[in-house]
Scaffold this motif. Structure first.
Motif, PDB file in Angstrom:
ATOM      1  N   ASP A  32     -27.505   3.085 -11.013  1.00 28.76           N
ATOM      2  CA  ASP A  32     -27.563   2.209 -10.014  1.00 28.76           C
ATOM      3  C   ASP A  32     -26.103   2.128  -9.350  1.00 28.76           C
ATOM      4  OD1 ASP A  32     -28.956   0.266  -8.414  1.00 28.76           O
ATOM      5  OD2 ASP A  32     -27.592  -1.365  -9.256  1.00 28.76           O
ATOM      6  N   ALA A  33     -25.175   2.323 -10.256  1.00 23.05           N
ATOM      7  CA  ALA A  33     -23.757   2.319  -9.602  1.00 23.05           C
ATOM      8  C   ALA A  33     -23.531   3.183  -8.597  1.00 23.05           C
ATOM      9  CB  ALA A  33     -22.615   2.748 -10.753  1.00 23.05           C
ATOM     10  N   PHE A  34     -24.318   4.400  -8.304  1.00 19.57           N
ATOM     11  CA  PHE A  34     -24.284   5.398  -7.367  1.00 19.57           C
ATOM     12  C   PHE A  34     -24.854   4.543  -6.009  1.00 19.57           C
ATOM     13  CE2 PHE A  34     -23.939   7.736 -11.134  1.00 19.57           C
ATOM     14  CZ  PHE A  34     -22.724   8.331 -11.071  1.00 19.57           C
ATOM     15  N   ARG A  35     -25.869   4.029  -6.249  1.00 22.69           N
ATOM     16  CA  ARG A  35     -26.535   3.439  -4.992  1.00 22.69           C
ATOM     17  C   ARG A  35     -25.752   2.402  -4.643  1.00 22.69           C
ATOM     18  NH1 ARG A  35     -28.624  -1.608  -4.220  1.00 22.69           N
ATOM     19  NH2 ARG A  35     -28.447  -2.363  -6.467  1.00 22.69           N
ATOM     20  N   ARG A  36     -24.909   1.454  -5.535  1.00 17.85           N
ATOM     21  CA  ARG A  36     -24.270   0.544  -4.865  1.00 17.85           C
ATOM     22  C   ARG A  36     -22.889   0.971  -3.972  1.00 17.85           C
ATOM     23  NH1 ARG A  36     -25.110  -1.512  -9.918  1.00 17.85           N
ATOM     24  NH2 ARG A  36     -23.146  -1.147 -10.610  1.00 17.85           N
ATOM     25  N   PRO A  50     -41.907   3.765   0.928  1.00 13.00           N
ATOM     26  CA  PRO A  50     -40.506   3.651   1.112  1.00 13.00           C
ATOM     27  C   PRO A  50     -40.119   4.497   2.374  1.00 13.00           C
ATOM     28  CG  PRO A  50     -40.603   4.858  -0.849  1.00 13.00           C
ATOM     29  CD  PRO A  50     -41.915   4.249  -0.296  1.00 13.00           C
ATOM     30  N   PRO A  51     -39.058   4.421   3.225  1.00 11.11           N
ATOM     31  CA  PRO A  51     -38.536   5.529   4.363  1.00 11.11           C
ATOM     32  C   PRO A  51     -38.294   6.730   3.794  1.00 11.11           C
ATOM     33  CG  PRO A  51     -37.451   3.223   4.749  1.00 11.11           C
ATOM     34  CD  PRO A  51     -38.189   3.221   3.420  1.00 11.11           C
ATOM     35  N   ALA A  52     -38.315   7.784   4.522  1.00  9.98           N
ATOM     36  CA  ALA A  52     -37.774   9.061   3.877  1.00  9.98           C
ATOM     37  C   ALA A  52     -36.141   8.815   3.621  1.00  9.98           C
ATOM     38  CB  ALA A  52     -37.949  10.117   5.066  1.00  9.98           C
ATOM     39  N   GLU A  53     -35.516   8.181   4.266  1.00 10.29           N
ATOM     40  CA  GLU A  53     -34.068   8.162   4.095  1.00 10.29           C
ATOM     41  C   GLU A  53     -33.832   7.188   2.663  1.00 10.29           C
ATOM     42  OE1 GLU A  53     -29.742   8.363   4.251  1.00 10.29           O
ATOM     43  OE2 GLU A  53     -31.591   9.424   5.152  1.00 10.29           O
ATOM     44  N   ALA A  54     -34.550   6.457   2.143  1.00  7.10           N
ATOM     45  CA  ALA A  54     -34.503   5.611   0.977  1.00  7.10           C
ATOM     46  C   ALA A  54     -34.755   6.838  -0.182  1.00  7.10           C
ATOM     47  CB  ALA A  54     -35.588   4.630   0.941  1.00  7.10           C
ATOM     48  N   VAL A  55     -35.810   7.641   0.239  1.00  7.17           N
ATOM     49  CA  VAL A  55     -36.031   8.620  -0.700  1.00  7.17           C
ATOM     50  C   VAL A  55     -34.996   9.635  -1.070  1.00  7.17           C
ATOM     51  CG1 VAL A  55     -37.787  10.411  -1.706  1.00  7.17           C
ATOM     52  CG2 VAL A  55     -38.509   8.161  -0.698  1.00  7.17           C
ATOM     53  N   ARG A  56     -34.382   9.975   0.311  1.00  8.71           N
ATOM     54  CA  ARG A  56     -33.181  11.027   0.173  1.00  8.71           C
ATOM     55  C   ARG A  56     -32.115  10.507  -0.689  1.00  8.71           C
ATOM     56  NH1 ARG A  56     -28.522  12.330   2.204  1.00  8.71           N
ATOM     57  NH2 ARG A  56     -28.203  10.241   3.380  1.00  8.71           N
ATOM     58  N   GLN A  57     -31.651   9.192  -0.402  1.00  5.64           N
ATOM     59  CA  GLN A  57     -30.595   8.305  -1.027  1.00  5.64           C
ATOM     60  C   GLN A  57     -30.968   8.393  -2.665  1.00  5.64           C
ATOM     61  OE1 GLN A  57     -29.222   5.016   0.775  1.00  5.64           O
ATOM     62  NE2 GLN A  57     -29.389   5.996   2.933  1.00  5.64           N
ATOM     63  N   LEU A  58     -32.238   8.050  -2.980  1.00 10.00           N
ATOM     64  CA  LEU A  58     -32.559   7.973  -4.408  1.00 10.00           C
ATOM     65  C   LEU A  58     -32.271   9.207  -5.044  1.00 10.00           C
ATOM     66  CD1 LEU A  58     -33.800   6.313  -6.713  1.00 10.00           C
ATOM     67  CD2 LEU A  58     -35.936   7.355  -5.821  1.00 10.00           C
ATOM     68  N   ARG A  59     -32.922  10.479  -4.296  1.00  8.89           N
ATOM     69  CA  ARG A  59     -32.576  11.805  -5.096  1.00  8.89           C
ATOM     70  C   ARG A  59     -31.181  12.069  -5.161  1.00  8.89           C
ATOM     71  NH1 ARG A  59     -38.044  13.675  -2.316  1.00  8.89           N
ATOM     72  NH2 ARG A  59     -39.190  13.961  -4.208  1.00  8.89           N
ATOM     73  N   LEU A  60     -30.296  11.503  -4.223  1.00 12.32           N
ATOM     74  CA  LEU A  60     -28.863  11.954  -4.362  1.00 12.32           C
ATOM     75  C   LEU A  60     -28.298  11.203  -5.328  1.00 12.32           C
ATOM     76  CD1 LEU A  60     -26.186  12.944  -3.423  1.00 12.32           C
ATOM     77  CD2 LEU A  60     -26.313  10.951  -1.740  1.00 12.32           C
ATOM     78  N   ARG A  61     -28.417   9.837  -5.441  1.00 13.97           N
ATOM     79  CA  ARG A  61     -28.298   8.744  -6.392  1.00 13.97           C
ATOM     80  C   ARG A  61     -28.570   9.631  -7.979  1.00 13.97           C
ATOM     81  NH1 ARG A  61     -31.135   3.126  -6.917  1.00 13.97           N
ATOM     82  NH2 ARG A  61     -31.487   2.855  -9.234  1.00 13.97           N
ATOM     83  N   HIS A  62     -29.772  10.056  -8.051  1.00 12.37           N
ATOM     84  CA  HIS A  62     -30.304  10.842  -9.412  1.00 12.37           C
ATOM     85  C   HIS A  62     -29.357  12.050  -9.500  1.00 12.37           C
ATOM     86  CE1 HIS A  62     -34.556   8.664  -9.438  1.00 12.37           C
ATOM     87  NE2 HIS A  62     -33.427   7.889  -9.651  1.00 12.37           N
ATOM     88  N   ALA A  63     -29.072  12.756  -8.542  1.00 11.92           N
ATOM     89  CA  ALA A  63     -28.358  14.182  -8.683  1.00 11.92           C
ATOM     90  C   ALA A  63     -27.045  13.603  -9.338  1.00 11.92           C
ATOM     91  CB  ALA A  63     -28.388  14.835  -7.492  1.00 11.92           C
ATOM     92  N   LEU A  64     -26.353  12.742  -8.512  1.00 10.21           N
ATOM     93  CA  LEU A  64     -25.087  12.446  -8.849  1.00 10.21           C
ATOM     94  C   LEU A  64     -24.947  11.892 -10.238  1.00 10.21           C
ATOM     95  CD1 LEU A  64     -24.104  10.824  -5.809  1.00 10.21           C
ATOM     96  CD2 LEU A  64     -23.178  12.839  -6.358  1.00 10.21           C
ATOM     97  N   VAL A  80     -25.744   8.295 -22.706  1.00  9.25           N
ATOM     98  CA  VAL A  80     -26.871   7.221 -22.298  1.00  9.25           C
ATOM     99  C   VAL A  80     -27.037   6.986 -20.855  1.00  9.25           C
ATOM    100  CG1 VAL A  80     -28.304   5.279 -22.831  1.00  9.25           C
ATOM    101  CG2 VAL A  80     -26.815   6.096 -24.655  1.00  9.25           C
ATOM    102  N   LEU A  81     -28.005   7.689 -20.051  1.00 13.09           N
ATOM    103  CA  LEU A  81     -27.878   7.537 -18.697  1.00 13.09           C
ATOM    104  C   LEU A  81     -29.108   6.802 -18.397  1.00 13.09           C
ATOM    105  CD1 LEU A  81     -27.836   8.285 -15.669  1.00 13.09           C
ATOM    106  CD2 LEU A  81     -28.942  10.417 -16.069  1.00 13.09           C
ATOM    107  N   GLN A  82     -28.991   5.542 -17.820  1.00 11.74           N
ATOM    108  CA  GLN A  82     -30.111   4.633 -17.392  1.00 11.74           C
ATOM    109  C   GLN A  82     -30.165   4.482 -15.818  1.00 11.74           C
ATOM    110  OE1 GLN A  82     -28.118   1.104 -17.386  1.00 11.74           O
ATOM    111  NE2 GLN A  82     -29.880   0.591 -15.986  1.00 11.74           N
ATOM    112  N   ASP A  83     -31.342   4.367 -15.724  1.00 13.49           N
ATOM    113  CA  ASP A  83     -31.634   4.276 -14.197  1.00 13.49           C
ATOM    114  C   ASP A  83     -33.285   3.959 -14.149  1.00 13.49           C
ATOM    115  OD1 ASP A  83     -31.400   3.982 -11.292  1.00 13.49           O
ATOM    116  OD2 ASP A  83     -30.525   5.881 -11.030  1.00 13.49           O
ATOM    117  N   ILE A  84     -33.789   3.557 -12.801  1.00 13.28           N
ATOM    118  CA  ILE A  84     -35.063   3.439 -12.643  1.00 13.28           C
ATOM    119  C   ILE A  84     -35.488   4.915 -11.888  1.00 13.28           C
ATOM    120  CG2 ILE A  84     -36.955   2.324 -11.186  1.00 13.28           C
ATOM    121  CD1 ILE A  84     -35.050  -0.171 -10.920  1.00 13.28           C
ATOM    122  N   VAL A  85     -36.191   5.895 -12.904  1.00 13.98           N
ATOM    123  CA  VAL A  85     -36.744   6.863 -12.523  1.00 13.98           C
ATOM    124  C   VAL A  85     -38.024   6.833 -12.985  1.00 13.98           C
ATOM    125  CG1 VAL A  85     -36.217   9.565 -12.922  1.00 13.98           C
ATOM    126  CG2 VAL A  85     -34.247   7.789 -13.427  1.00 13.98           C
TER     127      VAL A  85
END
Length: 175
Positions: A32-36, A50-64, A80-85
Protein backbone atom coordinates in the motif's frame (compact mmCIF):
# COMPACT_ATOMS: atom_id res chain seq x y z
CA UNK A 1 9.35 -14.94 0.27
CA UNK A 2 5.92 -14.73 1.86
CA UNK A 3 3.02 -12.96 0.16
CA UNK A 4 0.27 -12.18 2.66
CA UNK A 5 -3.07 -11.06 1.26
CA UNK A 6 -6.74 -10.76 2.16
CA UNK A 7 -9.49 -8.14 2.19
CA UNK A 8 -9.25 -4.85 4.07
CA UNK A 9 -9.31 -5.35 7.86
CA UNK A 10 -8.43 -9.05 7.54
CA UNK A 11 -5.31 -8.51 9.66
CA UNK A 12 -2.69 -8.43 6.90
CA UNK A 13 -0.51 -5.67 8.35
CA UNK A 14 -0.53 -7.09 11.87
CA UNK A 15 0.13 -10.67 10.76
CA UNK A 16 2.79 -9.69 8.20
CA UNK A 17 4.67 -7.61 10.78
CA UNK A 18 4.46 -10.42 13.37
CA UNK A 19 5.64 -12.93 10.76
CA UNK A 20 8.57 -10.74 9.72
CA UNK A 21 9.55 -10.33 13.37
CA UNK A 22 9.80 -14.12 13.71
CA UNK A 23 12.13 -14.55 10.71
CA UNK A 24 15.87 -13.84 10.86
CA UNK A 25 17.13 -10.94 8.73
CA UNK A 26 13.70 -10.03 7.46
CA UNK A 27 11.80 -7.15 5.94
CA UNK A 28 8.12 -6.29 5.75
CA UNK A 29 7.20 -4.74 2.39
CA UNK A 30 3.86 -2.92 2.54
CA UNK A 31 2.39 -2.78 -0.95
CA UNK A 32 0.00 0.00 0.00
CA UNK A 33 2.99 2.34 0.41
CA UNK A 34 3.27 2.44 -3.39
CA UNK A 35 -0.37 3.52 -3.70
CA UNK A 36 0.18 6.32 -1.20
CA UNK A 37 3.19 7.60 -3.18
CA UNK A 38 0.90 8.87 -5.93
CA UNK A 39 0.37 12.52 -4.95
CA UNK A 40 -1.85 13.68 -7.80
CA UNK A 41 -3.91 11.52 -10.13
CA UNK A 42 -4.44 8.54 -7.84
CA UNK A 43 -7.54 6.52 -8.72
CA UNK A 44 -8.81 4.13 -6.04
CA UNK A 45 -10.01 0.56 -6.59
CA UNK A 46 -13.06 0.82 -4.30
CA UNK A 47 -16.03 0.60 -6.68
CA UNK A 48 -17.36 -2.79 -7.75
CA UNK A 49 -16.49 -1.90 -11.36
CA UNK A 50 -13.27 0.14 -10.97
CA UNK A 51 -12.12 2.49 -13.71
CA UNK A 52 -9.39 1.23 -16.05
CA UNK A 53 -6.95 3.76 -14.55
CA UNK A 54 -7.50 2.31 -11.07
CA UNK A 55 -6.67 -1.17 -12.36
CA UNK A 56 -3.59 0.17 -14.17
CA UNK A 57 -2.37 1.83 -10.99
CA UNK A 58 -3.07 -1.32 -8.97
CA UNK A 59 -0.99 -3.41 -11.39
CA UNK A 60 1.81 -0.83 -11.21
CA UNK A 61 1.69 -0.92 -7.40
CA UNK A 62 1.90 -4.72 -7.43
CA UNK A 63 4.77 -4.70 -9.93
CA UNK A 64 6.75 -2.18 -7.87
CA UNK A 65 6.11 -4.12 -4.66
CA UNK A 66 7.32 -7.33 -6.34
CA UNK A 67 10.49 -5.61 -7.57
CA UNK A 68 11.27 -4.25 -4.11
CA UNK A 69 10.52 -7.61 -2.47
CA UNK A 70 12.79 -9.43 -4.92
CA UNK A 71 15.50 -6.81 -4.35
CA UNK A 72 15.47 -7.45 -0.62
CA UNK A 73 15.45 -11.21 -1.22
CA UNK A 74 18.41 -10.85 -3.61
CA UNK A 75 20.24 -9.07 -0.77
CA UNK A 76 19.66 -12.06 1.52
CA UNK A 77 16.60 -10.98 3.47
CA UNK A 78 13.53 -13.08 4.21
CA UNK A 79 10.67 -11.03 2.79
CA UNK A 80 7.09 -10.68 3.90
CA UNK A 81 5.19 -8.79 1.20
CA UNK A 82 1.74 -7.69 2.27
CA UNK A 83 -0.98 -6.16 0.11
CA UNK A 84 -4.54 -6.61 -1.06
CA UNK A 85 -4.05 -9.00 -3.98
CA UNK A 86 -7.35 -10.52 -5.05
CA UNK A 87 -8.91 -12.14 -8.08
CA UNK A 88 -6.76 -12.47 -11.19
CA UNK A 89 -4.19 -10.15 -9.61
CA UNK A 90 -3.02 -12.90 -7.24
CA UNK A 91 -1.68 -15.08 -10.06
CA UNK A 92 -0.17 -11.97 -11.68
CA UNK A 93 1.64 -11.04 -8.46
CA UNK A 94 2.97 -14.56 -7.94
CA UNK A 95 4.20 -14.50 -11.54
CA UNK A 96 5.90 -11.14 -10.98
CA UNK A 97 7.84 -12.42 -7.96
CA UNK A 98 11.11 -14.10 -9.00
CA UNK A 99 12.10 -15.33 -5.56
CA UNK A 100 11.45 -18.97 -4.72
CA UNK A 101 10.31 -20.54 -2.64
CA UNK A 102 7.33 -18.21 -2.56
CA UNK A 103 4.67 -18.84 0.06
CA UNK A 104 1.20 -17.38 -0.53
CA UNK A 105 -0.91 -16.83 2.57
CA UNK A 106 -4.53 -15.70 2.19
CA UNK A 107 -6.11 -14.42 5.38
CA UNK A 108 -9.83 -15.18 5.12
CA UNK A 109 -11.71 -14.36 8.31
CA UNK A 110 -15.50 -14.30 8.05
CA UNK A 111 -17.18 -11.14 6.74
CA UNK A 112 -18.76 -10.70 10.19
CA UNK A 113 -15.32 -10.69 11.85
CA UNK A 114 -13.96 -8.29 9.21
CA UNK A 115 -16.86 -5.92 9.99
CA UNK A 116 -16.04 -6.13 13.72
CA UNK A 117 -12.36 -5.47 13.08
CA UNK A 118 -13.16 -2.58 10.75
CA UNK A 119 -15.39 -1.00 13.41
CA UNK A 120 -12.71 -1.39 16.10
CA UNK A 121 -9.74 0.07 14.25
CA UNK A 122 -8.76 3.69 13.90
CA UNK A 123 -9.18 3.98 10.14
CA UNK A 124 -12.00 3.44 7.68
CA UNK A 125 -11.17 1.21 4.72
CA UNK A 126 -14.69 0.68 3.39
CA UNK A 127 -15.98 3.98 2.02
CA UNK A 128 -19.56 4.76 0.94
CA UNK A 129 -19.96 3.80 -2.73
CA UNK A 130 -17.19 1.20 -2.53
CA UNK A 131 -17.66 -2.52 -2.70
CA UNK A 132 -18.78 -3.38 0.83
CA UNK A 133 -17.38 -5.99 3.16
CA UNK A 134 -19.78 -8.72 2.01
CA UNK A 135 -19.08 -7.99 -1.66
CA UNK A 136 -15.32 -7.96 -1.23
CA UNK A 137 -15.48 -11.14 0.85
CA UNK A 138 -17.49 -12.84 -1.90
CA UNK A 139 -14.97 -11.64 -4.50
CA UNK A 140 -12.12 -13.07 -2.42
CA UNK A 141 -13.79 -16.45 -2.02
CA UNK A 142 -15.30 -16.78 -5.50
CA UNK A 143 -12.90 -14.95 -7.85
CA UNK A 144 -9.48 -15.40 -6.23
CA UNK A 145 -7.56 -18.52 -7.25
CA UNK A 146 -7.31 -20.97 -4.36
CA UNK A 147 -3.53 -21.15 -4.34
CA UNK A 148 -1.32 -21.18 -1.29
CA UNK A 149 -2.45 -21.41 2.31
CA UNK A 150 -5.93 -20.06 3.04
CA UNK A 151 -6.53 -19.42 6.72
CA UNK A 152 -9.81 -18.58 8.41
CA UNK A 153 -8.38 -16.31 11.08
CA UNK A 154 -11.74 -15.42 12.62
CA UNK A 155 -10.85 -17.04 15.93
CA UNK A 156 -7.05 -16.65 15.82
CA UNK A 157 -4.74 -14.05 17.32
CA UNK A 158 -1.93 -12.68 15.19
CA UNK A 159 0.57 -14.91 17.01
CA UNK A 160 -1.59 -18.00 16.51
CA UNK A 161 -1.92 -17.10 12.83
CA UNK A 162 1.87 -16.79 12.48
CA UNK A 163 2.31 -20.13 14.26
CA UNK A 164 0.01 -21.76 11.69
CA UNK A 165 1.73 -20.06 8.77
CA UNK A 166 5.16 -21.23 9.89
CA UNK A 167 3.92 -24.76 10.64
CA UNK A 168 2.09 -25.16 7.33
CA UNK A 169 3.96 -22.96 4.84
CA UNK A 170 6.26 -25.60 3.37
CA UNK A 171 3.47 -28.13 2.79
CA UNK A 172 0.56 -25.84 1.87
CA UNK A 173 1.65 -22.31 0.97
CA UNK A 174 4.43 -22.87 -1.59
CA UNK A 175 3.53 -21.90 -5.16
Amino acid sequence: MFLVTGVQAAGKSTVAQALAERLPESVHVRGDAFRRMVVNGRVEMGPADPPAEAVRQLRLRHALAAQVADGYADAGFAVVLQDIVLGEHLAEMVGALRTRPCYVVVLAPSAKVVAQREAARGKVAYQPGDTGIAGLDAYLREQTPHIGLWLDTSELTAEETVDRILARAEAEAAV
